[in-house]
Design an enzyme around this catalytic site. Structure first.
Site, mmCIF file in Angstrom:
data_model
loop_
_atom_site.group_PDB
_atom_site.id
_atom_site.type_symbol
_atom_site.label_atom_id
_atom_site.label_comp_id
_atom_site.label_asym_id
_atom_site.label_seq_id
_atom_site.Cartn_x
_atom_site.Cartn_y
_atom_site.Cartn_z
ATOM 1 N N LEU A 111 8.662 -2.948 11.689
ATOM 2 C CA LEU A 111 8.305 -1.733 11.056
ATOM 3 C C LEU A 111 6.793 -1.671 10.258
ATOM 4 C CD1 LEU A 111 11.722 -1.603 9.094
ATOM 5 C CD2 LEU A 111 10.865 -0.405 11.187
ATOM 6 N N SER A 112 6.172 -0.451 10.436
ATOM 7 C CA SER A 112 4.994 -0.443 9.647
ATOM 8 C C SER A 112 4.898 1.003 9.316
ATOM 9 C CB SER A 112 3.952 -1.027 10.816
ATOM 10 O OG SER A 112 2.730 -0.210 10.390
ATOM 11 N N LYS A 144 4.617 -10.179 9.107
ATOM 12 C CA LYS A 144 4.121 -8.923 9.871
ATOM 13 C C LYS A 144 2.543 -8.969 9.798
ATOM 14 C CE LYS A 144 3.884 -4.742 11.616
ATOM 15 N NZ LYS A 144 2.510 -4.403 11.030
ATOM 16 N N GLY A 162 10.791 -2.742 5.622
ATOM 17 C CA GLY A 162 10.077 -4.104 5.535
ATOM 18 C C GLY A 162 9.857 -4.437 4.362
ATOM 19 N N HIS A 163 8.997 -3.363 3.579
ATOM 20 C CA HIS A 163 8.768 -3.585 2.027
ATOM 21 C C HIS A 163 9.907 -3.911 1.370
ATOM 22 C CE1 HIS A 163 5.522 -0.805 3.472
ATOM 23 N NE2 HIS A 163 4.871 -1.576 2.768
ATOM 24 N N MET A 214 0.791 -1.110 0.013
ATOM 25 C CA MET A 214 -0.073 0.063 -0.028
ATOM 26 C C MET A 214 0.765 1.234 -0.086
ATOM 27 S SD MET A 214 -3.660 -1.018 2.057
ATOM 28 C CE MET A 214 -2.756 -0.630 3.688
ATOM 29 N N GLY A 215 2.173 1.128 -0.219
ATOM 30 C CA GLY A 215 2.939 2.196 -0.261
ATOM 31 C C GLY A 215 3.499 2.505 0.792
ATOM 32 N N ASN A 216 4.064 4.017 1.094
ATOM 33 C CA ASN A 216 4.831 4.482 2.270
ATOM 34 C C ASN A 216 5.962 3.315 2.285
ATOM 35 O OD1 ASN A 216 4.719 5.048 5.513
ATOM 36 N ND2 ASN A 216 5.263 6.569 4.035
ATOM 37 N N GLN A 263 -10.660 -2.813 1.627
ATOM 38 C CA GLN A 263 -10.382 -3.246 3.122
ATOM 39 C C GLN A 263 -10.067 -2.444 4.311
ATOM 40 O OE1 GLN A 263 -6.181 -4.388 1.377
ATOM 41 N NE2 GLN A 263 -5.333 -3.878 3.295
HETATM 42 P P1 AMP Z 1 1.513 -3.082 3.306
HETATM 43 O O1 AMP Z 1 1.737 -2.078 2.702
HETATM 44 O O2 AMP Z 1 1.537 -2.486 4.896
HETATM 45 O O3 AMP Z 1 0.200 -3.418 2.842
HETATM 46 O O4 AMP Z 1 2.276 -4.024 3.475
HETATM 47 C C1 AMP Z 1 2.774 -4.659 2.284
HETATM 48 C C2 AMP Z 1 3.698 -6.067 2.537
HETATM 49 O O5 AMP Z 1 4.513 -5.616 3.239
HETATM 50 C C3 AMP Z 1 2.610 -6.978 3.220
HETATM 51 O O6 AMP Z 1 2.949 -8.261 2.785
HETATM 52 C C4 AMP Z 1 3.097 -6.729 4.524
HETATM 53 O O7 AMP Z 1 3.018 -8.024 5.422
HETATM 54 C C5 AMP Z 1 4.635 -6.374 4.397
HETATM 55 N N1 AMP Z 1 5.204 -5.679 5.609
HETATM 56 C C6 AMP Z 1 5.014 -4.659 6.002
HETATM 57 N N2 AMP Z 1 5.525 -4.360 7.018
HETATM 58 C C7 AMP Z 1 6.576 -5.495 7.170
HETATM 59 C C8 AMP Z 1 7.967 -5.738 7.945
HETATM 60 N N3 AMP Z 1 8.132 -4.953 9.003
HETATM 61 N N4 AMP Z 1 8.647 -6.813 7.856
HETATM 62 C C9 AMP Z 1 8.190 -7.740 6.798
HETATM 63 N N5 AMP Z 1 6.945 -7.461 5.828
HETATM 64 C C10 AMP Z 1 6.460 -6.193 6.176
#
Ligand code: AMP
Length: 284
Positions: A181-182, A146, A32-33, A26-28, A57
Site C-alpha cells: 500500500l502507498s 515499506k 499501512g499508516h 505525509m497524510g492521504n 524531501q
Molecule cells: P508516508 O506518508 O508515505 O511518508 O509514510 C509514512 C509512514 O508510513 C512511513 O514510515 C512509511 O514507511 C509508512 N508506510 C507507508 N506505506 C506503508 C505500508 N504499506 N505498510 C507499512 N508502512 C507503510
C-alpha cells in the site's frame, strides 16, 4: 483527538504526557499508516501522528504540488483509530524563513538505491524527522519497512545524534493481492494497478530461488548478481522501468557476502509515471 498546529501547542501537550508513541506521515492515510498507529498503540496509550508534506524531501519535477492531500478523511481515520493528538504544521511553522540547517546522513547510506535517483531526498527526510523528534520528544517512533532505506537512515540518525527514542519498524501492509500500500498507488490506472502486482510476485520468486540455492549450497555472489539481472530484465519485459532490483544485507543495505544470513530484496520501478517501492526480507 487534539489537533495541534503550532510547536508550542505540541510542547504543551507533550508536557502533560508520560510515554508517547509517534507516527510521522505525509497524510492521504491508508491501512499501512493505520497499521503503524496500531503498533504505536501497542507501545503506548498515547499516540501522536503528524501529517506534513515535507517540501525539503521532494526534488525538482517530483510530485510535491500534486501529492494527494485528504485531510478531512485523514482526521476521521485517526479519530476512529483512537489517536490522541495530530500535529499539522505548515512549512512556515517548521522551517520559518531562515535557510534550513540540513541533517546529512553518511554517504554510504544515501548514495545508492533511492538516494541515487533522488539527490537531496534523504537529507530532507532526516532533517524533518530530526525536527519532529526534537519537537514531539517521543518515547517510541513507528516507521514502516515499506520505505526500507528511509528506516535505515532514521535508525542510523537516532544512534549517531543520540536521540533517546526507540524506533519500531513495522511490516509492510499489502492489498489482498499483494501490492504494497502507498499513497502513490492512487496515481495508477486499473491496468497499471494489475501490472504493479508483478513487483511483489517477483520479490517472492527471488526469495524462493535464494532459499533453494542456499539449501543446495549454491549461493555465490555471482548467483545474487545473475538473479538480479535476470529478474530486472523480466520486469522490463513486463513494461516496468526499473530503477533498481537488488539483494542487500538488512543492516546497512550493503551488497551481501555469501555468509550474510539476513537479507532484503529491494525494488524501485516505474509503472507509467508512478514510481513504486517494495521489498521483502529473508533470513537464511
Ligand atoms: P508516508 O506518508 O508515505 O511518508 O509514510 C509514512 C509512514 O508510513 C512511513 O514510515 C512509511 O514507511 C509508512 N508506510 C507507508 N506505506 C506503508 C505500508 N504499506 N505498510 C507499512 N508502512 C507503510
Amino acid at each position: 483527538m487534539k489537533v495541534l498546529h503550532s510547536i508550542e501547542e505540541v510542547r504543551q501537550w507533550r508536557a502533560e504526557q508520560d510515554e508517547i508513541a509517534f507516527v510521522p506521515t505525509m497524510g492521504n492515510l491508508h491501512a499501512g499508516h493505520l497499521s503503524l498507529v496500531e503498533t504505536a498503540k501497542e507501545h503506548s496509550s498515547k499516540v501522536i501522528v503528524s501529517i506534513f508534506v515535507n517540501p525539503l524531501q521532494f526534488g525538482e519535477g517530483e510530485d510535491l504540488e500534486s501529492y494527494p492531500r485528504t485531510l478531512t478523511a485523514d482526521i476521521e481515520k485517526l479519530t476512529d483509530a483512537g489517536v490522541s493528538a495530530l500535529f499539522l504544521p505548515t512549512p512556515e511553522i517548521l522551517y520559518g524563513s531562515d535557510a534550513p540547517f540540513i541533517v546529512t546522513p553518511p554517504a554510504a547510506l544515501i548514495d545508492d538505491l533511492c538516494g541515487k535517483d533522488r539527490p537531496g531526498h534523504f537529507e530532507g527526510v532526516a532533517t524533518v524527522v530530526a525536527k519532529f523528534f526534537n519537537i514531539v520528544e517521543p518515547t517510541y517512533a513507528c516507521l514502516g519497512k515499506k520505505d526500507y532505506q528511509q528506516l535505515k537512515v532514521i535508525e542510523a540518525m537516532v544512534r549517531a545524534l543520540n536521540f533517546d527514542i526507540t524506533i519500531i519498524p513495522v511490516d509492510i501492509e499489502r492489498s489482498e493481492r499483494g501490492l504494497a500500500l502507498s499513497s502513490r498507488n492512487g496515481y495508477l490506472s486499473e491496468n497499471e494497478a494489475t501490472q504493479a502486482l508483478i513487483l511483489s510476485q517477483t520479490l517472492q520468486m527471488m526469495k524462493a530461488q535464494i532459499i533453494e540455492a542456499a539449501c543446495n549450497r549454491m549461493l555465490t555472489t555471482a548467483f545474487y548478481h545473475n538473479l538480479e539481472q535476470e529478474m530486472s530484465l523480466l520486469l522490463q519485459d513486463q513494461g516496468f522501468s526499473v530503477d533498481y532490483l537488488t539483494i542487500r544485507d538488512q543492516k546497512i543495505l550493503k551488497i551481501p557476502t555469501v555468509e550474510e544470513r539476513k537479507l532484503v530484496i529491494l525494488v524501485a520501478a516505474n509503472v507509467g509515471k508512478t514510481r513504486l517501492l517494495d521489498n521483502l526480507e529473508l533470513s537464511l
